[in-house]
Design a protein around this motif. Structure first.
Motif, short mmCIF file in Angstrom:
data_model
loop_
_atom_site.label_atom_id
_atom_site.label_comp_id
_atom_site.label_asym_id
_atom_site.label_seq_id
_atom_site.Cartn_x
_atom_site.Cartn_y
_atom_site.Cartn_z
N ASP A 9 0.83 -1.21 0.00
CA ASP A 9 0.00 0.00 0.00
C ASP A 9 0.86 1.26 0.00
OD1 ASP A 9 -2.47 1.34 0.03
OD2 ASP A 9 -2.34 1.66 2.19
N THR A 10 2.15 1.11 -0.33
CA THR A 10 3.06 2.23 -0.17
C THR A 10 3.64 2.76 -1.48
OG1 THR A 10 4.90 0.70 0.18
CG2 THR A 10 3.72 1.48 2.14
N PHE A 11 3.63 1.95 -2.55
CA PHE A 11 4.28 2.39 -3.79
C PHE A 11 3.44 1.99 -5.00
CE2 PHE A 11 7.15 1.90 -7.40
CZ PHE A 11 7.80 3.14 -7.40
N ARG A 12 3.36 2.91 -5.94
CA ARG A 12 2.62 2.66 -7.19
C ARG A 12 3.40 3.25 -8.36
NH1 ARG A 12 -2.90 5.67 -9.21
NH2 ARG A 12 -3.34 4.34 -11.03
N LEU A 13 3.43 2.52 -9.45
CA LEU A 13 4.05 2.99 -10.69
C LEU A 13 3.02 2.84 -11.80
CD1 LEU A 13 6.64 4.00 -12.13
CD2 LEU A 13 7.21 1.58 -12.54
N PHE A 14 2.75 3.95 -12.51
CA PHE A 14 1.69 3.94 -13.53
C PHE A 14 2.22 4.57 -14.81
CE2 PHE A 14 -1.91 5.87 -15.77
CZ PHE A 14 -2.77 4.78 -15.87
N ALA A 15 1.92 3.94 -15.95
CA ALA A 15 2.29 4.48 -17.26
C ALA A 15 1.13 4.27 -18.22
CB ALA A 15 3.55 3.80 -17.80
N GLN A 16 0.91 5.27 -19.09
CA GLN A 16 -0.19 5.20 -20.05
C GLN A 16 0.26 5.81 -21.38
OE1 GLN A 16 -3.76 7.72 -19.47
NE2 GLN A 16 -4.94 5.83 -19.65
N ASN A 49 0.96 6.18 5.46
CA ASN A 49 -0.22 6.11 6.30
C ASN A 49 0.11 6.70 7.66
OD1 ASN A 49 -2.06 4.73 4.47
ND2 ASN A 49 -0.70 2.97 4.70
N LEU A 50 -0.53 7.83 7.99
CA LEU A 50 -0.23 8.51 9.25
C LEU A 50 -0.98 7.88 10.40
CD1 LEU A 50 -0.40 12.17 7.90
CD2 LEU A 50 1.58 10.64 8.02
N ARG A 51 -2.28 7.70 10.22
CA ARG A 51 -3.12 7.02 11.21
C ARG A 51 -4.11 6.15 10.44
NH1 ARG A 51 -5.22 12.03 14.68
NH2 ARG A 51 -5.30 12.88 12.57
N ALA A 52 -5.06 5.60 11.15
CA ALA A 52 -5.99 4.66 10.50
C ALA A 52 -6.74 5.30 9.34
CB ALA A 52 -6.97 4.12 11.53
N SER A 55 -3.71 9.68 5.42
CA SER A 55 -2.58 9.29 4.59
C SER A 55 -2.12 10.49 3.76
CB SER A 55 -2.95 8.14 3.65
OG SER A 55 -3.91 8.55 2.70
N VAL A 56 -0.85 10.46 3.37
CA VAL A 56 -0.27 11.46 2.47
C VAL A 56 0.40 10.72 1.33
CG1 VAL A 56 1.41 13.31 2.18
CG2 VAL A 56 0.08 13.17 4.29
N THR A 57 0.07 11.09 0.10
CA THR A 57 0.65 10.48 -1.08
C THR A 57 1.40 11.53 -1.88
OG1 THR A 57 -1.15 8.85 -1.22
CG2 THR A 57 0.19 9.20 -3.21
N LEU A 90 0.96 16.54 -3.97
CA LEU A 90 0.80 15.94 -2.64
C LEU A 90 -0.69 15.81 -2.36
CD1 LEU A 90 3.47 17.86 -0.52
CD2 LEU A 90 3.64 15.55 -1.47
N ILE A 91 -1.12 14.61 -1.96
CA ILE A 91 -2.53 14.32 -1.72
C ILE A 91 -2.70 13.86 -0.28
CG2 ILE A 91 -4.53 12.99 -2.47
CD1 ILE A 91 -2.93 12.46 -5.11
N TYR A 92 -3.40 14.68 0.52
CA TYR A 92 -3.69 14.32 1.91
C TYR A 92 -5.14 13.88 2.00
CZ TYR A 92 -4.93 14.82 6.82
OH TYR A 92 -5.40 14.59 8.08
N LYS A 93 -5.39 12.71 2.60
CA LYS A 93 -6.75 12.18 2.74
C LYS A 93 -7.04 11.88 4.19
CE LYS A 93 -7.43 10.16 -1.86
NZ LYS A 93 -7.78 8.94 -2.63
N HIS A 94 -8.15 12.39 4.65
CA HIS A 94 -8.73 12.06 5.94
C HIS A 94 -10.08 11.41 5.64
CE1 HIS A 94 -9.37 12.38 10.23
NE2 HIS A 94 -10.51 13.00 10.04
#
Length: 363
Positions: A9-16, A49-52, A55-57, A90-94
């Motif tokens: 859940d920590t790394f993603r690689l995308f190409a299109q 993942n900061l807490r349950a 998260s910051v991506t 930077l994407i922060y999600k709560h």
């Protein structure tokens, strides 16, 4: 053609990859019509993942971006070539909040093989937040700041370096049969030695008769975007929609949201579970008589000093969509644009007929 690789859940690689072709157009393809082959997206994500529920991506590379109703930042659906950006996001999600911050350059499209590159003349950055409105059930609010710097930008006032800041808010949601979407933006900055002071207000309200035959939805849209009252003074009043969706008012894409007032009633019908119908009629006026009208790329389509008329024209449109299966959808559109007094005062401005049929395959 795309590939997507995830590691936990920590790394993603995308190409299109993409290939867009055009054939038969008089005078050949426009810049958004043809690109033989290129890399449309190529980015990697690192997620913490900061807490349950937090998260910051960090996303780095070439990527599509769109926010809200895509009035200001869009993937540019409708033209043949979609829009992407090179940069960092930077994407922060709560659990109830999403916050995006980015610094990018739009990708400049070239028509040959793998020759697209970041536009050296334009910088684009900003912060965009989305959260629910606690005291209004079913409502959400977007708050954002967007900044753009362009070496050479053209309006009726002339061509010059533009530094423009946009501060906006959007309130949207649904309450039983009602749905609504209101957006307000103010812009300031500099255009050469002139100051920028521009604005827009956009709205849509709909009501769906869920228990009636055909489940009709009646809607009313109303938009106004400022124009420049005096091209010779030291203030630029023309609103800049930045990177708007390609089909802003309709699939025809004849007019863009700058120096314009429009009133747009419509109806949607569910003929069957697979077939739907949309009909609407859009009426357009100039917001300022000192400014002309612009297309979706914010390029001056008709100068405003040749006519004192405010009424631009109207457009009637009908669209039928058929969901053939899980993967296939067929769509057909017909529209007729009736030229108004302002366009009739311009040479070569006649009514327009538009027909399109397309098949979508999703997998």
């Amino acid at each position: 053609l795309s590939g997507d690789l995830h590691y936990q859940d920590t790394f993603r690689l995308f190409a299109q990859f993409m290939s867009e072709l055009e054939d038969g157009r008089v005078n050949g393809p426009r810049p958004t019509d043809e690109d033989l082959a290129d890399l449309h997206q190529a980015f990697f994500d690192v997620k913490m993942n900061l807490r349950a529920q937090d998260s910051v991506t960090a996303r780095v590379g070439r990527q599509e971006m769109y926010f809200g109703s895509q009035r200001l930042v869009s993937v540019r659906e409708s033209p043949n070539i979609r829009l992407s950006f090179d940069g960092v996001r930077l994407i922060y999600k709560h659990d109830w909040l999403q916050l995006d911050a980015f610094a990018t350059k739009p990708v400049a499209v070239n028509q040959h093989y793998f020759d697209n590159e970041p536009n050296p003349d334009t910088n684009f950055w900003g912060v965009y937040g989305v959260a629910p409105v606690g005291f209004l059930p079913g409502s959400n609010v977007d708050l954002y700041y967007l900044g753009v710097e362009t070496d050479q930008k053209a309006f009726q006032q002339g061509k010059n370096r533009e530094l423009r800041h946009s501060i906006g808010s959007r309130i949207w949601g649904q309450k039983k049969a009602w749905d609504y979407n209101f957006e307000f933006v103010y812009q300031f900055g500099s255009f050469g030695k002139a100051d920028i002071s521009a604005w827009t207000a956009a709205s849509e309200v709909g009501y769906t008769f869920f228990k009636a035959p055909l489940r009709p939805r009646l809607s009313m849209k109303a938009d106004v975007a400022s124009g420049d009252s005096n091209p010779k003074d030291a203030t630029l009043g023309t609103f800049n929609p930045l990177f708007p969706k390609g089909a802003y008012f309709s699939e025809t894409g004849l007019l863009g949201p700058a120096n314009i007032i429009d009133i747009h009633p419509g109806i949607e019908l569910e003929i069957t579970k697979e077939i739907s119908f949309v009909g609407d009629w859009d009426f357009f006026w100039r917001e300022s008589l000192g400014d002309g009208i612009y297309n979706n790329a914010v390029a001056l389509a008709r100068a405003g000093n040749a006519s004192e008329a405010r009424y631009i024209g109207s457009q009637a449109q009908a669209m039928i969509q058929w969901k053939i299966s899980l993967h296939f959808t067929a769509t057909a559109t017909y529209a007729h644009f009736f030229a108004g007094d302002f366009l009739k005062d311009s040479p070569g401005s006649d009514d327009v007929d538009y027909i399109s049929v397309w098949l979508t395959f999703r997998f």
